[in-house]
Scaffold this active site. Structure first.
Site, PDB file in Angstrom:
ATOM      1  N   ARG A  42      59.958 118.392  37.498  1.00  0.00           N
ATOM      2  CA  ARG A  42      59.558 119.494  38.363  1.00  0.00           C
ATOM      3  C   ARG A  42      58.555 120.416  37.689  1.00  0.00           C
ATOM      4  NH1 ARG A  42      64.437 119.892  41.867  1.00  0.00           N
ATOM      5  NH2 ARG A  42      64.175 121.696  43.181  1.00  0.00           N
ATOM      6  N   LYS A  56      64.535 114.156  50.109  1.00  0.00           N
ATOM      7  CA  LYS A  56      64.588 113.340  48.889  1.00  0.00           C
ATOM      8  C   LYS A  56      66.022 112.850  48.624  1.00  0.00           C
ATOM      9  CE  LYS A  56      63.140 116.672  46.214  1.00  0.00           C
ATOM     10  NZ  LYS A  56      63.128 117.791  47.178  1.00  0.00           N
ATOM     11  N   ARG A 112      62.503 129.366  46.622  1.00  0.00           N
ATOM     12  CA  ARG A 112      62.441 127.961  46.170  1.00  0.00           C
ATOM     13  C   ARG A 112      61.100 127.335  46.547  1.00  0.00           C
ATOM     14  NH1 ARG A 112      67.391 125.709  49.089  1.00  0.00           N
ATOM     15  NH2 ARG A 112      66.805 123.702  48.198  1.00  0.00           N
ATOM     16  N   ARG A 114      71.302 122.342  56.802  1.00  0.00           N
ATOM     17  CA  ARG A 114      71.966 121.353  55.943  1.00  0.00           C
ATOM     18  C   ARG A 114      73.435 121.717  55.676  1.00  0.00           C
ATOM     19  NH1 ARG A 114      69.082 119.808  50.644  1.00  0.00           N
ATOM     20  NH2 ARG A 114      68.770 122.060  50.609  1.00  0.00           N
ATOM     21  N   ARG A 152      75.037 124.995  51.088  1.00  0.00           N
ATOM     22  CA  ARG A 152      74.664 125.304  49.700  1.00  0.00           C
ATOM     23  C   ARG A 152      74.322 126.778  49.542  1.00  0.00           C
ATOM     24  NH1 ARG A 152      70.534 120.735  47.650  1.00  0.00           N
ATOM     25  NH2 ARG A 152      69.423 122.576  46.953  1.00  0.00           N
TER      26      ARG A 152
HETATM   27  P1  AP5 Z   1      67.825 116.593  51.745  1.00  0.00           P
HETATM   28  O1  AP5 Z   1      67.772 115.102  51.670  1.00  0.00           O
HETATM   29  O2  AP5 Z   1      69.039 117.287  51.256  1.00  0.00           O
HETATM   30  O3  AP5 Z   1      66.479 117.229  51.121  1.00  0.00           O
HETATM   31  P2  AP5 Z   1      66.008 117.337  49.603  1.00  0.00           P
HETATM   32  O4  AP5 Z   1      64.558 116.998  49.561  1.00  0.00           O
HETATM   33  O5  AP5 Z   1      66.918 116.578  48.702  1.00  0.00           O
HETATM   34  O6  AP5 Z   1      66.153 118.898  49.428  1.00  0.00           O
HETATM   35  P3  AP5 Z   1      66.844 119.791  48.281  1.00  0.00           P
HETATM   36  O7  AP5 Z   1      66.893 121.169  48.902  1.00  0.00           O
HETATM   37  O8  AP5 Z   1      68.111 119.205  47.796  1.00  0.00           O
HETATM   38  O9  AP5 Z   1      65.748 119.737  47.202  1.00  0.00           O
HETATM   39  P4  AP5 Z   1      65.608 120.705  46.049  1.00  0.00           P
HETATM   40  O10 AP5 Z   1      64.593 119.958  45.305  1.00  0.00           O
HETATM   41  O11 AP5 Z   1      65.283 122.112  46.342  1.00  0.00           O
HETATM   42  O12 AP5 Z   1      67.093 120.865  45.488  1.00  0.00           O
HETATM   43  P5  AP5 Z   1      67.738 120.416  44.126  1.00  0.00           P
HETATM   44  O13 AP5 Z   1      69.157 120.171  44.393  1.00  0.00           O
HETATM   45  O14 AP5 Z   1      66.910 119.378  43.483  1.00  0.00           O
HETATM   46  O15 AP5 Z   1      67.568 116.990  53.285  1.00  0.00           O
HETATM   47  C1  AP5 Z   1      67.567 118.334  53.722  1.00  0.00           C
HETATM   48  C2  AP5 Z   1      68.154 118.404  55.145  1.00  0.00           C
HETATM   49  O16 AP5 Z   1      67.278 117.728  56.040  1.00  0.00           O
HETATM   50  C3  AP5 Z   1      69.537 117.737  55.306  1.00  0.00           C
HETATM   51  O17 AP5 Z   1      70.300 118.494  56.219  1.00  0.00           O
HETATM   52  C4  AP5 Z   1      69.213 116.348  55.896  1.00  0.00           C
HETATM   53  O18 AP5 Z   1      70.266 115.870  56.709  1.00  0.00           O
HETATM   54  C5  AP5 Z   1      67.945 116.645  56.708  1.00  0.00           C
HETATM   55  N1  AP5 Z   1      66.998 115.527  56.727  1.00  0.00           N
HETATM   56  C6  AP5 Z   1      66.694 114.686  55.698  1.00  0.00           C
HETATM   57  N2  AP5 Z   1      65.743 113.811  56.072  1.00  0.00           N
HETATM   58  C7  AP5 Z   1      65.427 114.125  57.351  1.00  0.00           C
HETATM   59  C8  AP5 Z   1      64.484 113.570  58.301  1.00  0.00           C
HETATM   60  N3  AP5 Z   1      63.683 112.537  57.969  1.00  0.00           N
HETATM   61  N4  AP5 Z   1      64.423 114.138  59.536  1.00  0.00           N
HETATM   62  C9  AP5 Z   1      65.219 115.181  59.871  1.00  0.00           C
HETATM   63  N5  AP5 Z   1      66.140 115.731  59.027  1.00  0.00           N
HETATM   64  C10 AP5 Z   1      66.229 115.212  57.798  1.00  0.00           C
HETATM   65  O19 AP5 Z   1      67.548 121.754  43.228  1.00  0.00           O
HETATM   66  C11 AP5 Z   1      68.344 122.906  43.426  1.00  0.00           C
HETATM   67  C12 AP5 Z   1      68.053 123.890  42.298  1.00  0.00           C
HETATM   68  O20 AP5 Z   1      68.458 123.314  41.034  1.00  0.00           O
HETATM   69  C13 AP5 Z   1      66.579 124.256  42.094  1.00  0.00           C
HETATM   70  O21 AP5 Z   1      66.194 125.326  42.944  1.00  0.00           O
HETATM   71  C14 AP5 Z   1      66.565 124.646  40.609  1.00  0.00           C
HETATM   72  O22 AP5 Z   1      67.086 125.938  40.403  1.00  0.00           O
HETATM   73  C15 AP5 Z   1      67.546 123.647  39.981  1.00  0.00           C
HETATM   74  N6  AP5 Z   1      66.878 122.405  39.516  1.00  0.00           N
HETATM   75  C16 AP5 Z   1      67.103 121.143  39.988  1.00  0.00           C
HETATM   76  N7  AP5 Z   1      66.342 120.256  39.339  1.00  0.00           N
HETATM   77  C17 AP5 Z   1      65.607 120.970  38.434  1.00  0.00           C
HETATM   78  C18 AP5 Z   1      64.609 120.606  37.495  1.00  0.00           C
HETATM   79  N8  AP5 Z   1      64.209 119.322  37.354  1.00  0.00           N
HETATM   80  N9  AP5 Z   1      64.054 121.587  36.745  1.00  0.00           N
HETATM   81  C19 AP5 Z   1      64.434 122.888  36.866  1.00  0.00           C
HETATM   82  N10 AP5 Z   1      65.375 123.296  37.759  1.00  0.00           N
HETATM   83  C20 AP5 Z   1      65.952 122.338  38.539  1.00  0.00           C
END
Ligand code: AP5
Length: 228
Positions: free
Chosen positions: A101, A26, A184, A140, A173
């Site tokens: 979420r 994403k 997660r 990552r 991270r």
């Molecule tokens: P990446 O693009 O980083 O994936 P992502 O879907 O963004 O994954 P995240 O882990 O960032 O999502 P998340 O939802 O858990 O984290 P967030 O920061 O929102 O890609 C991942 C890897 O794959 C990279 O190395 C990339 O290079 C590779 N890649 C990408 N596309 C690819 C492809 N097509 N093919 C191969 N490789 C590929 O949340 C973190 C924490 O914050 C949560 O756990 C929670 O505690 C809190 N939080 C955040 N938002 C909320 C909310 N709305 N409500 C409550 N808590 C929240």
């Protein structure tokens, strides 16, 4: 325009929501779409990590929750989002990555968008299998300076440990450790997965095959956005 140059897309003028499990790609795609359309990329994860690194009161509350892989309480996230949406750069649309979420966040967002006279959101659901998610998260690495995302297995930087764009140091991270990843994914199944049906029922959601390479995903995604 030089022949062969891509035409700029029509203004976005809507909220686009990237919904999908952690590691689905994403953030990688949201950065590209935001650049392409000239709109903000609103990642609640990035906003929270910024608070954590600055040790604000909000960050100190969120840090232990994020470190164990749980979701931060809705009122914290919603307050942050409402403040961000009130800024002028959001008036032509924006891309949400990692928000909403929970059902409560989705319902509140609908009210906020109504209040801003925005149309109903376009929701893109990234579909990726568990084995691939695990590999993507453990591999990552993120630039400490500009936030550029790499993967040591599938998309490494030219110089190991350094960002191609600005030479910034790459870091892993805190929540990409194996035991936290499992938490997660469980939090996603419990609290976020129900949003797939919630948005599908409203005919707002489209599935995107996120198992393809990043360039193929971008191509399909930009077509989906252009068609809407
Ligand atoms: P990446 O693009 O980083 O994936 P992502 O879907 O963004 O994954 P995240 O882990 O960032 O999502 P998340 O939802 O858990 O984290 P967030 O920061 O929102 O890609 C991942 C890897 O794959 C990279 O190395 C990339 O290079 C590779 N890649 C990408 N596309 C690819 C492809 N097509 N093919 C191969 N490789 C590929 O949340 C973190 C924490 O914050 C949560 O756990 C929670 O505690 C809190 N939080 C955040 N938002 C909320 C909310 N709305 N409500 C409550 N808590 C929240």
């Amino acid at each position: 325009m030089a022949s062969g140059a891509a035409a700029p897309p029509r203004p976005l003028n809507r909220a686009v929501i990237f919904l999908g499990p952690p590691g689905a790609g994403k953030g990688t795609q949201a950065k590209i779409v935001a650049r392409t359309y000239g709109v903000p990329h609103l990642s609640t994860g990035d906003m929270l990590r910024d608070h954590v690194s600055r040790r604000t009161e909000l960050g100190n509350r969120a840090r232990p929750i994020m470190e164990r892989g749980d979701l931060v309480p809705d009122e914290i996230v919603l307050g942050m989002v409402e403040e961000r949406l009130s800024r002028a750069d959001c008036r032509n649309g924006f891309v949400f990555d990692g928000f909403p979420r929970t059902l409560n966040q989705a319902e509140r967002l609908a009210l906020i968008l109504d209040g801003l006279s925005f149309p109903r959101p376009q929701v893109i659901h990234f579909v990726v299998d568990r084995e691939q998610l695990f590999k993507r998260m453990t591999g990552r690495r993120t630039c400490k300076v500009g936030g550029e995302i790499y993967n040591i297995y599938d998309g490494p930087p030219r110089v190991p440990g350094r960002c191609d764009n600005d030479g910034g140091e790459l870091e892993q991270r805190a929540d990409d450790r194996e035991e936290v990843i499992a938490e997660r994914l469980a939090a996603y199944d419990r609290q976020t997965q129900p949003l797939v049906e919630y948005y599908r029922r409203q005919h707002l959601l489209e599935d995107l095959n996120g198992m393809q390479g990043p360039e193929a995903v971008t191509r399909v995604l930009l077509e989906m956005l252009a068609k809407a």
